[in-house]
Write an enzyme that holds these catalytic residues in place. Sequence first.
Site, mmCIF file in Angstrom:
data_model
loop_
_atom_site.group_PDB
_atom_site.id
_atom_site.type_symbol
_atom_site.label_atom_id
_atom_site.label_comp_id
_atom_site.label_asym_id
_atom_site.label_seq_id
_atom_site.Cartn_x
_atom_site.Cartn_y
_atom_site.Cartn_z
ATOM 1 N N TYR A 80 -16.185 -2.767 7.332
ATOM 2 C CA TYR A 80 -14.749 -2.490 7.409
ATOM 3 C C TYR A 80 -14.202 -2.978 8.753
ATOM 4 O O TYR A 80 -13.146 -3.614 8.813
ATOM 5 C CB TYR A 80 -14.559 -0.981 7.255
ATOM 6 C CG TYR A 80 -13.145 -0.482 7.336
ATOM 7 C CD1 TYR A 80 -12.259 -0.682 6.293
ATOM 8 C CD2 TYR A 80 -12.706 0.224 8.453
ATOM 9 C CE1 TYR A 80 -10.963 -0.191 6.358
ATOM 10 C CE2 TYR A 80 -11.413 0.719 8.524
ATOM 11 C CZ TYR A 80 -10.544 0.505 7.481
ATOM 12 O OH TYR A 80 -9.270 0.990 7.553
ATOM 13 N N SER A 127 -7.785 -0.080 12.701
ATOM 14 C CA SER A 127 -8.492 1.205 12.760
ATOM 15 C C SER A 127 -9.224 1.306 14.087
ATOM 16 O O SER A 127 -9.622 0.295 14.669
ATOM 17 C CB SER A 127 -9.505 1.254 11.628
ATOM 18 O OG SER A 127 -10.452 2.268 11.869
ATOM 19 N N SER A 128 -9.427 2.547 14.543
ATOM 20 C CA SER A 128 -10.150 2.724 15.806
ATOM 21 C C SER A 128 -11.628 2.346 15.685
ATOM 22 O O SER A 128 -12.307 2.205 16.702
ATOM 23 C CB SER A 128 -10.025 4.169 16.283
ATOM 24 O OG SER A 128 -10.548 5.061 15.328
ATOM 25 N N CYS A 129 -12.131 2.141 14.461
ATOM 26 C CA CYS A 129 -13.551 1.791 14.319
ATOM 27 C C CYS A 129 -13.824 0.326 14.642
ATOM 28 O O CYS A 129 -14.966 -0.110 14.595
ATOM 29 C CB CYS A 129 -14.078 2.147 12.941
ATOM 30 S SG CYS A 129 -13.453 1.072 11.658
ATOM 31 N N PRO A 187 -4.657 2.621 14.512
ATOM 32 C CA PRO A 187 -4.582 4.081 14.427
ATOM 33 C C PRO A 187 -5.958 4.724 14.549
ATOM 34 O O PRO A 187 -6.963 4.162 14.114
ATOM 35 C CB PRO A 187 -4.025 4.348 13.025
ATOM 36 C CG PRO A 187 -3.776 3.013 12.405
ATOM 37 C CD PRO A 187 -4.498 1.994 13.209
ATOM 38 N N HIS A 196 -12.414 11.214 3.965
ATOM 39 C CA HIS A 196 -12.699 11.453 5.374
ATOM 40 C C HIS A 196 -12.958 12.943 5.599
ATOM 41 O O HIS A 196 -12.735 13.766 4.712
ATOM 42 C CB HIS A 196 -11.518 10.974 6.234
ATOM 43 C CG HIS A 196 -11.386 9.486 6.270
ATOM 44 N ND1 HIS A 196 -10.473 8.803 5.497
ATOM 45 C CD2 HIS A 196 -12.076 8.551 6.955
ATOM 46 C CE1 HIS A 196 -10.603 7.511 5.731
ATOM 47 N NE2 HIS A 196 -11.562 7.314 6.604
ATOM 48 N N GLY A 253 -0.567 4.785 -0.950
ATOM 49 C CA GLY A 253 -1.661 5.385 -0.190
ATOM 50 C C GLY A 253 -1.189 6.373 0.862
ATOM 51 O O GLY A 253 0.018 6.585 1.040
ATOM 52 N N LEU A 254 -2.147 6.959 1.552
ATOM 53 C CA LEU A 254 -1.851 7.933 2.618
ATOM 54 C C LEU A 254 -0.881 7.345 3.648
ATOM 55 O O LEU A 254 0.149 7.928 3.963
ATOM 56 C CB LEU A 254 -3.167 8.345 3.299
ATOM 57 C CG LEU A 254 -3.066 9.206 4.562
ATOM 58 C CD1 LEU A 254 -2.553 10.597 4.253
ATOM 59 C CD2 LEU A 254 -4.425 9.294 5.267
ATOM 60 N N LYS A 257 -11.236 -5.740 9.599
ATOM 61 C CA LYS A 257 -10.046 -5.399 10.376
ATOM 62 C C LYS A 257 -9.926 -6.271 11.627
ATOM 63 O O LYS A 257 -8.821 -6.649 12.030
ATOM 64 C CB LYS A 257 -10.063 -3.908 10.754
ATOM 65 C CG LYS A 257 -9.837 -2.982 9.559
ATOM 66 C CD LYS A 257 -8.419 -3.140 9.032
ATOM 67 C CE LYS A 257 -8.095 -2.165 7.906
ATOM 68 N NZ LYS A 257 -6.734 -2.390 7.363
ATOM 69 N N GLY A 267 0.810 -1.216 0.000
ATOM 70 C CA GLY A 267 0.000 0.000 0.000
ATOM 71 C C GLY A 267 0.842 1.262 0.000
ATOM 72 O O GLY A 267 0.414 2.301 0.510
ATOM 73 N N HIS A 268 2.027 1.202 -0.613
ATOM 74 C CA HIS A 268 2.972 2.333 -0.515
ATOM 75 C C HIS A 268 2.492 3.589 -1.234
ATOM 76 O O HIS A 268 3.038 4.657 -1.008
ATOM 77 C CB HIS A 268 4.328 1.927 -1.099
ATOM 78 C CG HIS A 268 4.334 1.890 -2.593
ATOM 79 N ND1 HIS A 268 3.822 0.822 -3.304
ATOM 80 C CD2 HIS A 268 4.734 2.806 -3.498
ATOM 81 C CE1 HIS A 268 3.932 1.095 -4.587
ATOM 82 N NE2 HIS A 268 4.467 2.283 -4.744
HETATM 83 O O1 GFB Z 1 -14.087 11.187 8.595
HETATM 84 P P1 GFB Z 1 -15.417 10.528 8.535
HETATM 85 O O2 GFB Z 1 -15.970 10.279 7.181
HETATM 86 O O3 GFB Z 1 -15.314 9.174 9.264
HETATM 87 O O4 GFB Z 1 -16.494 11.450 9.308
HETATM 88 P P2 GFB Z 1 -15.704 8.470 10.642
HETATM 89 C C1 GFB Z 1 -16.260 11.965 10.579
HETATM 90 C C2 GFB Z 1 -17.385 12.908 10.971
HETATM 91 O O5 GFB Z 1 -17.290 14.096 10.183
HETATM 92 C C3 GFB Z 1 -18.801 12.376 10.759
HETATM 93 C C4 GFB Z 1 -18.546 14.436 9.659
HETATM 94 O O6 GFB Z 1 -19.603 12.787 11.843
HETATM 95 C C5 GFB Z 1 -19.232 13.074 9.477
HETATM 96 O O7 GFB Z 1 -20.626 13.231 9.353
HETATM 97 N N1 GFB Z 1 -18.409 15.213 8.419
HETATM 98 C C6 GFB Z 1 -18.761 16.511 8.262
HETATM 99 C C7 GFB Z 1 -17.923 14.786 7.228
HETATM 100 N N2 GFB Z 1 -18.575 16.924 7.008
HETATM 101 C C8 GFB Z 1 -18.037 15.876 6.331
HETATM 102 C C9 GFB Z 1 -17.611 15.701 4.990
HETATM 103 O O8 GFB Z 1 -17.695 16.605 4.146
HETATM 104 N N3 GFB Z 1 -17.080 14.480 4.672
HETATM 105 C C10 GFB Z 1 -16.965 13.465 5.579
HETATM 106 N N4 GFB Z 1 -16.434 12.297 5.198
HETATM 107 N N5 GFB Z 1 -17.416 13.595 6.853
HETATM 108 C C11 GFB Z 1 -14.610 6.501 9.353
HETATM 109 C C12 GFB Z 1 -14.979 5.078 9.124
HETATM 110 O O9 GFB Z 1 -15.567 6.968 10.233
HETATM 111 O O10 GFB Z 1 -13.375 6.688 9.959
HETATM 112 C C13 GFB Z 1 -13.858 4.253 8.683
HETATM 113 O O11 GFB Z 1 -16.080 5.035 8.261
HETATM 114 C C14 GFB Z 1 -12.551 4.531 9.386
HETATM 115 O O12 GFB Z 1 -14.220 2.920 8.885
HETATM 116 C C15 GFB Z 1 -12.273 6.001 9.493
HETATM 117 O O13 GFB Z 1 -12.552 3.970 10.675
HETATM 118 C C16 GFB Z 1 -11.071 6.319 10.341
HETATM 119 O O14 GFB Z 1 -14.703 8.838 11.690
HETATM 120 O O15 GFB Z 1 -17.123 8.675 11.021
#
Ligand code: GFB
Length: 315
Positions: free
Chosen positions: A137, A108-110, A164, A180, A14-15, A141, A11-12
């Site tokens: 997911y 992942s922390s999820c 992480p 994200h 990727g982020l 994991k 996965g080199h």
């Molecule tokens: O980063 P995120 O998509 O992941 O969303 P999770 C975090 C929070 O930010 C949620 C809000 O409450 C979203 O509703 N948010 C606000 C947004 N505006 C936005 C936007 O424009 N885009 C996105 N994406 N979010 C993920 C997991 O969860 O985290 C994965 O689905 C993984 O499995 C990753 O663990 C680290 O923190 O909610």
Amino acid sequence: MDKADKIFVAGHAGLVGSAIVRGLRDGDYDNLILRTRSEVDLCNQAQVDAFFRQERPDYVFLAAAKVGGILANSSYPAEFLRDNLAIQTNVIDSAYRHGAKKLAFLGSSCIYPKMASQPIKEEYLLTGPLEPTNEWYAIAKIAGIKMAQAYRKQYGFNAISLMPTNLYGPGDNFDLQSSHVLPALLRKAHEAKLNSDPEVPVWGTGLPRREFLHVDDLADAAVFLMEHYDQPEIVNVGTGVDVTIRELVGMIQQATGYQGRVAFDESKPDGTLRKLLDVSKLTGLGWKARTPLQEGIASTYRWYLENIKSCTCHH
Ligand code: GFB
């Protein structure tokens, strides 16, 4: 890990993987084996096995995964489950079979229960139901963690697992549908500023709390644990500090200079309300995160501005 050891970073591109490559090179580990997806498809067992048979890496960082934000996770459950199970099963098994000395699996922390008490200790794994937006997911994991532990138990394979928290940094995905929150909001605020939009849309209520770790800190921790940690138990990697999404928006406005209003779109999911990791195990081992969030956001924004045309983020 010796400087001359052969190290495979899965996965080199990727982020996370690209940050691990930077971290290894900074630490004078230069014997790195890197393969693009078109060279070795990690979902394909035969290709992975042929690659390991030929290269026989000594150390493996398993940073390849199908990842995404809250919307991508809930829209593509089959792919998040299938691809992650395939990648980790192929890589862990082939690494063991072809004589790797050690493997570090990135989770992942999820993986922790939605209602886990906070901050979340490693031992809370499998003590309650998962957050529905990312359970597919998370299940993949969790299977990876168990696989690493099973290979250690039955075969004596030195596989460790890092969990992480939410990561961000250079090389992130800025596509608004699959990214994200942090890169999404950087891009939205940037574009709102350019277009002089009166407001910027933010998903959910702004109330959920998230812990953000700069990916270069994660890479540093991954190399540190590869060098110093040989136990079956998982290790949380985070800062130990979280912010609300509303607070994050404020920091992003400061970094980008966008002064407009913030419009919370409550038709979009919040996900879990809080997932702050307890990082006392890692700090006890002698490692701490270094990058303050506001500083990390500013440098990631600079990276975004420099790479906005060349990056693969579907502009
Ligand atoms: O980063 P995120 O998509 O992941 O969303 P999770 C975090 C929070 O930010 C949620 C809000 O409450 C979203 O509703 N948010 C606000 C947004 N505006 C936005 C936007 O424009 N885009 C996105 N994406 N979010 C993920 C997991 O969860 O985290 C994965 O689905 C993984 O499995 C990753 O663990 C680290 O923190 O909610």
